[in-house]
Design an enzyme around this catalytic site. Sequence first.
Site: not given
Length: 460
Positions: A230, A264
């Site tokens: 990720e 993110c």
Amino acid sequence: MGQMLKCVSPIDGSVFAEREVLSRDAALEAAARSRAAQAEWAARPLQERIDLVMAGVAVVGAMNDEIVPELAHMMGRPVRYGGEFGGFNERASHMAQIAEASLADIAVGEDETFKRYIKRIPHGVVFVVAPWNYPYMTAINTVAPALIAGNTVILKHATQTLLVGERMAQAFHSVGIPEDVFQNVFLSHDVTNDLISGNAFDFVNFTGSVGGGQAMERAAAGTFTGVGTELGGKDPGYVMDDADLDAAVETLIDGAMFNSGQCCCGIERIYVHESLYDDFVAKAVDVVKGYKLGNPLDSDTTIGPMANVRFAKEVRAQIAEAVAAGAVAHIDTFPEDDGGAYLTPQILTNVTHDMRVMQDESFGPVVGIMKVSSDDEAIALMNDSEFGLTASLWTRDVDRAERVGDAIETGTVFMNRADYLDPGLCWTGCKNTGRGGGLSVIGYHNLTRPKSYHLKKVTG
């Protein structure tokens, strides 16, 4: 004394915490203990594992008054925002609630002759490498479902948030989760690489940079160890001509600037229909001018320092390069901007995709805003990125949002919201954002393996 990991506080540049890394032999021993403990842990009833994990989560919540200022010291988030326990608890609770259904056998068919079904089997030892920007929430995404599914877990947390793993281990061990079932470790990059390449783990979940994800995949090459990555993002927002303008400004600018832009799934570029563009920019500038940059321990501070001076240096470089190439910076330098970790949040216009600030991950409090005339133009610009994590669409028309969303190369499509992780949905990405798949029923599938049973009955 061996290599030391040092958390340098962005508040004042002092060393807030330091820990010695494990030797290679000690790390191998930790992994061996984890493997030895896994079968017994998996043999416990599912509800018992769920109850223990949720009890540990509650203990973390009881620590929150200590955790909030600790996070401010380690990575700069203002104390006024109260830490991460809300999301931490929400994610763990959802995964606990769906565990029985998600991990249930899949019945394929049974008659007088055959019984056929598929079980979900824990991988074994799950290695979680967690990032510093949302250190509790990102860790629990994998830790809770991995433990619930019957895996043992080894957590390696980021140096910038050195104490988070210790907090979690303390909480989980205090409620009866065995020490070898959940371990927090301090590792060097070399030892981490040796463990992965040496098949010490059965699944690796890494959240962090593209370079870090590539290093994990290289270490695992040829081992057949599953790796979930990720990674970075350059998430776009698109404000269509029928959008609720005020709501779009409030949410997208907060999505770009909250946590000093260190998210993110933060908004890093915004495309606004030409009919709303001027008003959007004016309102966005007003919002950012109202921020209070300062010491995150001060309750009046709304935006704190970036977690590390080197992160702020990269954002400043992207801004300076863009301005030199013709971009317009709308926010005058704040008095509190020290040229180091304390960085003025910035809005840029007259930007193009030739500029790094619209292509490279900034991971800081800066956003570029561009004018568009159509959905097709916005789609092309949103897809002009090496990343694909989330996209935020602003319109009153659900069908239109779905059509545009179908055309975007991304992991999550938001409509009229941004920067939120719904634990009922799979957290995933595409392109250089990696191939992760956390939370939701799919998160459980990624933390287990299928095992098929084809049983022929003796009938005569």
